[in-house]
Design an enzyme around this catalytic site. Structure first.
Site, PDB file in Angstrom:
ATOM      1  N   GLU A  38      -0.472  -0.477  -1.652  1.00  0.00           N
ATOM      2  CA  GLU A  38       0.618  -1.106  -0.908  1.00  0.00           C
ATOM      3  C   GLU A  38       0.439  -2.617  -1.064  1.00  0.00           C
ATOM      4  OE1 GLU A  38       0.654  -0.711   3.377  1.00  0.00           O
ATOM      5  OE2 GLU A  38       2.764  -1.230   3.453  1.00  0.00           O
ATOM      6  N   ARG A  86     -14.260   6.990   0.095  1.00  0.00           N
ATOM      7  CA  ARG A  86     -14.029   5.581  -0.205  1.00  0.00           C
ATOM      8  C   ARG A  86     -15.341   4.820  -0.244  1.00  0.00           C
ATOM      9  NH1 ARG A  86      -9.840   3.539   3.378  1.00  0.00           N
ATOM     10  NH2 ARG A  86     -10.438   1.564   2.443  1.00  0.00           N
ATOM     11  N   LYS A 115      -8.968  -4.100   4.847  1.00  0.00           N
ATOM     12  CA  LYS A 115      -7.958  -5.108   4.523  1.00  0.00           C
ATOM     13  C   LYS A 115      -7.543  -5.868   5.775  1.00  0.00           C
ATOM     14  CE  LYS A 115      -5.110  -3.624   0.694  1.00  0.00           C
ATOM     15  NZ  LYS A 115      -3.834  -2.984   0.356  1.00  0.00           N
TER      16      LYS A 115
END
Length: 563
Positions: A45, A271, A281
């Site tokens: 994104e 992850r 983020k």
RNA sequence: UGGGGUGUCGGCAAGUGGUAAGCCACAUGACUUUGACUCAUGCAUUCGUAGGUUCGAAUCCUGCCACCCCAACCA
């Protein structure tokens, strides 16, 4: 090339990540007559910069495609107009290419499929598989139930396809305000999987989209758009991180109920986490927005652009991802593995230079004041082809303050009062006298050189163990160096209470700017981004933004252990 | 109290019934005009735990424990 040899800085990263369960899945598919070329994608994104955790996702998808002769797409997952910006779109492609993952399958935008998503939604309405719901957000939450209690059907669940169709078209036409209605899938409000309790497919959002402008006021949700995007692009293996595992049934529901012939499949991996490193983020953006760092490329950040500015190579990052491995188990990889990967690579090829970060003046009392001479010094003792350079020597030098100890600890090999040490590539010197200021700080060392030992062993056979680096005062150039502990670190997080604001635990000293450094003159010609080993101090690279500043990429292993 | 995952050395991670790979870290020694690099050696009688099946189990079965994810009209 020897498989175990470190790549030279600048070499293209090795593609294959080594044995892992993702490759096993693909090989198993291929062995059973898969019938399609492997096709993967990386779907960020555009709401932030790529970081080293993204590098793992990128490389898993990219390498899977390359290993099995398939294609790899970059797709901006821009289905939420309020979070996305063009700045991020540009940076993502730049960082992806820098890493070496070529999007040979194409570059796409999820927003380019809005019309298809809309059309598929109408299809589902027509087939009675989706309905327009008038519940507001609070009501919907109440009807959804909890983790342990099933949800209740929405009162609008039995709406006819005709009525839903009419409402949905009017939603698109902009007749209704944000949040007043949604399009929902008719699945199962009693499902133990919350994602299956009639998930929202489309919501009303009167917002400006970074690409679509004001063309739309209804936007598809991730869970609806993603499988459609994958299917349209012909993705075969949709590899994502493990928090989407609960979404897979919904992903499959969308693919099956829309009726795609060639079905993409989703697989999940754990992850990347790195010790002491902020990877979310959200926090990285907060660091930027609150001015705690200079920007997304502040060299303390774990973003790819920051790592690049700091001097990390793409191949070292891929090497790190490969060594860290791919599995489904929660993991926290030691940051020292990352440091090892860049050190391994730089050690093989970085040119050696002498630099004094914290200088102390040394005067060679038995060396003629006006005299100058040069010594040829190897650029890289591991690589003869790197050649030598001439380094100027004179009676007034600088050495590293840490290389002298008035009261040496046990096993000290460097300079001490009355002690001898080798000036790398030049003479052996002996410290005769310390000059102190009124505060008691050593400001100068007065030494004598054994002038017979110019870059050779002493004739009398005595052993001088220590070798230190040095720089001629008259020939040195001034600079500043940025020293880092490591990436932007979290300290004492284990002790932090729940609901911690992690910003409070960031190590404020993970960057230390040290001006007044004295460097070998040749470094004045270095290009920003060039990497050198400052002997005994670590690997450095000239900053791309601040001409006179050098960033420490990583320290030499154990070189300061005795301190 | 529901569902979905995961648990193998300090950190990663192979292993898929035949008797615990490798890497990082660490330790010791050698070499060294970078205490770097390099080299040598050491580092899980044990696989979350308790039982069971088997000649044999980290691998199969059962119970238990721990941790992660899910109740956004975020992705």
């Amino acid at each position: 090339m020897n498989e175990n040899a470190a790549p030279a800085a600048g070499d293209a990263p090795v593609t294959d990540l080594g044995p892992n369960f993702i490759y096993d899945i693909i090989e198993d598919d291929l062995a059973h007559g898969f019938g399609r070329a492997i096709h993967t994608r990386f779907p960020p994104e555009p709401n932030g910069y790529l970081h080293i955790g993204s590098a793992k996702a990128i490389w898993i998808n990219y390498s899977a495609a390359k290993k099995y002769s398939g294609l790899f797409n970059l797709r901006y997952d821009d289905t939420n107009p309020v979070r996305e910006e063009d700045e991020y779109v540009r940076s993502i492609e730049e960082d992806l290419r820098w890493l070496g993952a070529v999007p040979d399958g194409g570059i796409f935008y999820g927003s380019d499929y809005f019309q298809q998503c809309y059309d598929f939604a109408e299809q589902l309405i027509r087939e009675g598989k989706a309905y327009v719901c008038d519940l507001n957000q609070d009501e919907m939450r109440a009807f959804r139930g909890t983790l342990t209690q099933p949800g209740k059907d929405s009162p609008w669940r039995q709406r006819t396809p005709e009525e839903s169709m009419d409402l949905f078209r009017r939603m698109k036409a902009g007749e209704f305000a944000d949040g007043t209605r949604t399009l929902r899938a008719r699945i199962d409000m009693a499902s133990p999987n919350m994602n299956m309790r009639d998930p929202v497919l489309f919501r009303i959002l009167h917002a400006h989209h970074h690409r679509q402008g004001d063309a739309w006021c209804v936007y598809p949700m991730y869970d609806f758009a993603h499988p459609i995007q994958d299917a349209i692009e012909g993705i075969t293996h949709s590899l994502c991180s493990i928090e989407f595992e609960n979404h897979r049934p919904l992903y499959d529901w969308v693919v099956d109920n829309i009726g795609f012939e060639a079905k993409p499949h989703q697989y999940e991996f754990a992850r990347l986490n790195i010790t002491h490193t902020v990877m979310s983020k959200r926090y990285l953006r907060e660091l930027v927005e609150t001015g705690r760092v200079d920007g997304w490329d502040d060299p303390r950040m774990p973003t790819l652009c920051a790592l690049r500015r700091r001097g990390y190579t793409p191949s070292s990052i891929v090497s790190f991802v490969r060594r860290a491995g791919v599995s489904k188990a929660y993991s926290n990889v030691d940051i020292r593995l990352l440091e090892y990967c860049i050190r391994e690579e730089l050690n093989a090829g970085a040119l050696r230079r002498m630099a004094v970060l914290d200088p102390i003046r040394v005067v060679i009392t038995n060396y003629p004041e006006e005299k100058e001479e040069t010594f040829p010094i190897a650029n890289n003792p591991l690589d003869e082809s790197a050649g030598t350079r001439e380094v100027a020597f004179s009676a007034e030098l600088y050495i590293e303050r840490e290389d002298f100890a008035e009261v040496p600890p046990p096993k000290w090999q460097r300079l001490r009062p009355e002690g001898e040490v080798r000036l790398a590539g030049a003479y052996i010197i002996r410290c005769d006298e310390m000059v102190k200021d009124t505060a008691g700080n050593i400001v100068e060392l007065r030494c004598t050189a054994d002038l017979e030992t110019r870059n050779e062993k002493p004739a009398d056979g005595r052993k001088v163990k220590g070798t230190i680096h040095w720089v001629s005062a008259a020939h040195a150039v001034d600079a500043a160096a940025c020293l880092y502990d490591n990436l932007f670190t979290l300290e004492n997080v284990a002790e932090a209470p729940e609901d911690t604001n992690y910003m409070d635990y960031l190590n404020p000293e993970s960057l230390l700017l040290r001006p007044g450094c004295k460097l070998e003159a040749v470094l004045a010609d270095a290009q920003p981004g060039e990497r050198f080993q400052f002997m005994r101090m670590g690997y450095f690279c000239k900053d791309t933004k601040n001409e006179n500043t050098w960033n420490r990429i990583v320290q030499l292993k154990d070189s300061f252990k005795l301190e």
